[in-house]
Design a protein around this motif. Structure first.
Motif, short mmCIF file in Angstrom:
data_model
loop_
_atom_site.label_atom_id
_atom_site.label_comp_id
_atom_site.label_asym_id
_atom_site.label_seq_id
_atom_site.Cartn_x
_atom_site.Cartn_y
_atom_site.Cartn_z
N PHE A 116 0.83 -1.21 0.00
CA PHE A 116 0.00 0.00 0.00
C PHE A 116 0.87 1.26 0.00
O PHE A 116 0.66 2.17 -0.82
CB PHE A 116 -0.92 0.01 1.22
N TRP A 117 1.84 1.29 0.90
CA TRP A 117 2.67 2.50 1.01
C TRP A 117 3.65 2.63 -0.15
O TRP A 117 3.93 3.74 -0.61
CB TRP A 117 3.40 2.51 2.36
N LEU A 118 4.16 1.51 -0.62
CA LEU A 118 5.07 1.56 -1.76
C LEU A 118 4.34 2.03 -3.02
O LEU A 118 4.87 2.84 -3.79
CB LEU A 118 5.70 0.19 -2.01
N LYS A 119 3.12 1.54 -3.22
CA LYS A 119 2.32 1.98 -4.37
C LYS A 119 2.02 3.47 -4.27
O LYS A 119 2.06 4.20 -5.26
CB LYS A 119 1.02 1.19 -4.44
N SER A 120 1.73 3.92 -3.06
CA SER A 120 1.43 5.34 -2.85
C SER A 120 2.64 6.20 -3.20
O SER A 120 2.51 7.24 -3.86
CB SER A 120 1.02 5.56 -1.39
N ALA A 121 3.82 5.76 -2.76
CA ALA A 121 5.05 6.51 -3.08
C ALA A 121 5.35 6.45 -4.57
O ALA A 121 5.77 7.44 -5.17
CB ALA A 121 6.22 5.95 -2.27
N ALA A 122 5.14 5.29 -5.17
CA ALA A 122 5.40 5.12 -6.60
C ALA A 122 4.49 5.99 -7.44
O ALA A 122 4.92 6.57 -8.45
CB ALA A 122 5.24 3.65 -6.98
N GLU A 123 3.23 6.09 -7.03
CA GLU A 123 2.26 6.92 -7.77
C GLU A 123 2.64 8.39 -7.71
O GLU A 123 2.22 9.17 -8.58
CB GLU A 123 0.86 6.71 -7.18
N SER A 124 3.43 8.76 -6.70
CA SER A 124 3.92 10.14 -6.60
C SER A 124 5.19 10.34 -7.41
O SER A 124 5.76 11.43 -7.42
CB SER A 124 4.17 10.51 -5.13
N GLY A 125 5.66 9.26 -8.04
CA GLY A 125 6.86 9.35 -8.88
C GLY A 125 8.17 9.14 -8.16
O GLY A 125 9.23 9.44 -8.71
N PHE A 126 8.12 8.59 -6.92
CA PHE A 126 9.37 8.40 -6.16
C PHE A 126 10.13 7.22 -6.77
O PHE A 126 9.66 6.07 -6.72
CB PHE A 126 9.07 8.15 -4.69
N PRO A 127 11.32 7.44 -7.34
CA PRO A 127 12.04 6.41 -8.12
C PRO A 127 12.34 5.13 -7.34
O PRO A 127 12.16 4.03 -7.87
CB PRO A 127 13.34 7.12 -8.53
N ASP A 128 12.81 5.25 -6.10
CA ASP A 128 13.16 4.07 -5.31
C ASP A 128 11.94 3.19 -5.06
O ASP A 128 12.04 1.95 -5.04
CB ASP A 128 13.79 4.47 -3.98
N ALA A 129 10.78 3.83 -4.86
CA ALA A 129 9.56 3.07 -4.63
C ALA A 129 9.13 2.33 -5.90
O ALA A 129 8.70 1.17 -5.83
CB ALA A 129 8.43 4.01 -4.18
N ILE A 130 9.26 2.99 -7.02
CA ILE A 130 8.92 2.35 -8.31
C ILE A 130 9.79 1.12 -8.54
O ILE A 130 9.30 0.04 -8.92
CB ILE A 130 9.08 3.36 -9.47
N LYS A 131 11.07 1.26 -8.27
CA LYS A 131 12.02 0.16 -8.48
C LYS A 131 11.74 -1.00 -7.54
O LYS A 131 11.69 -2.16 -7.95
CB LYS A 131 13.45 0.68 -8.27
N LEU A 132 11.54 -0.68 -6.24
CA LEU A 132 11.30 -1.73 -5.25
C LEU A 132 9.97 -2.43 -5.49
O LEU A 132 9.87 -3.65 -5.34
CB LEU A 132 11.33 -1.15 -3.84
N LEU A 133 8.98 -1.67 -5.89
CA LEU A 133 7.65 -2.24 -6.14
C LEU A 133 7.72 -3.28 -7.27
O LEU A 133 7.09 -4.35 -7.18
CB LEU A 133 6.67 -1.13 -6.49
N LYS A 134 8.48 -2.98 -8.29
CA LYS A 134 8.64 -3.94 -9.41
C LYS A 134 9.29 -5.22 -8.92
O LYS A 134 8.91 -6.33 -9.31
CB LYS A 134 9.47 -3.31 -10.52
N GLN A 135 10.29 -5.08 -8.03
CA GLN A 135 11.00 -6.25 -7.50
C GLN A 135 10.08 -7.10 -6.64
O GLN A 135 10.10 -8.34 -6.72
CB GLN A 135 12.21 -5.80 -6.68
N VAL A 136 9.25 -6.45 -5.81
CA VAL A 136 8.35 -7.16 -4.89
C VAL A 136 7.26 -7.89 -5.66
O VAL A 136 6.87 -9.00 -5.31
CB VAL A 136 7.73 -6.17 -3.88
N GLN A 137 6.76 -7.26 -6.71
CA GLN A 137 5.63 -7.82 -7.45
C GLN A 137 6.04 -8.87 -8.48
O GLN A 137 5.19 -9.58 -9.00
CB GLN A 137 4.86 -6.69 -8.14
N ASN A 138 7.34 -8.98 -8.77
CA ASN A 138 7.81 -9.99 -9.74
C ASN A 138 7.91 -11.36 -9.07
O ASN A 138 8.17 -11.47 -7.90
CB ASN A 138 9.18 -9.59 -10.30
#
Length: 203
Positions: free
Chosen positions: A181-203
């Motif tokens: 939830f929090w990683l998606k929220s950060a990623a939706e705001s364009g935070f690069p580290d969150a986008i990268k980590l979210l991809k790793q977690v969801q793979n």
């Protein structure tokens, strides 16, 4: 009569605000002398934003010779008027030892005061200090409380750190759903580290 008086006050206040904005734009455009003169005018009338900008110019040497003592004088003047950006800068100055000596207690004091006043960056800094044990005994549980406060204001970096904390169980029980939830929220705001980590977690 009251309406006329109210309109008169608006006419007086609007140019002042515009002039302050113009002074800030002048700094950004490199027109330092004009900006400094304008800031001093407002500082004489107790404007904490003007004090903050004067301090910044002396700290960075923008149009004036660098002078940390003068910068500190104006940062303190601004902070005493509850201007949180000045509190945050004072915290960073003492944390990084820009006066020639680090003072972690002073740094934490300024960050804490700014955090209580609602500054999201200060909340994040307090959280990091407790998580990493900077000047205090490490206490991730307390640290994450500060991070949560910052995250709830919408601060992307805080949301990323909170997501990471839930993912790894730092200061909170591990919870993958809350982490996502929090990683998606950060990623939706364009935070690069969150986008990268979210991809790793969801793979």
């Amino acid at each position: 009569m009251h309406l006329i008086f109210f309109l008169f006050l608006i006419c007086l206040s609007t140019p002042a605000q515009a002039t302050m904005e113009e002074a800030i734009r002048a700094v950004q455009a490199g027109n330092y002398q004009a900006a400094l003169a304008e800031f001093h005018q407002y500082a004489r009338h107790g404007n904490p934003v003007a004090d903050y900008w004067i301090a910044t110019m002396y700290m960075k040497g923008l149009g004036v010779e660098k002078n940390m003592d003068t910068a500190l004088t104006y940062f303190h003047k601004s902070a005493r008027q509850d201007h949180t950006p000045a509190m945050v800068v004072l915290g960073n100055i003492h944390l990084e030892g820009k006066t020639g000596k680090k003072n972690i207690n002073l740094a934490r004091g300024w960050f804490n005061k700014a955090a209580k006043a609602g500054d999201q960056y200060a909340m994040l800094r307090m959280g990091e200090m407790y998580i990493e044990g900077i000047g205090v005994a490490a206490n991730p549980t307390i640290g994450i409380r500060y991070i949560k406060q910052a995250a709830k204001t919408g601060y992307p970096k805080a949301r990323y750190i909170l997501g990471l904390a839930y993912l790894q169980g730092i200061g909170v029980e591990a919870d993958e759903q809350r982490a996502l939830f929090w990683l998606k929220s950060a990623a939706e705001s364009g935070f690069p580290d969150a986008i990268k980590l979210l991809k790793q977690v969801q793979n």
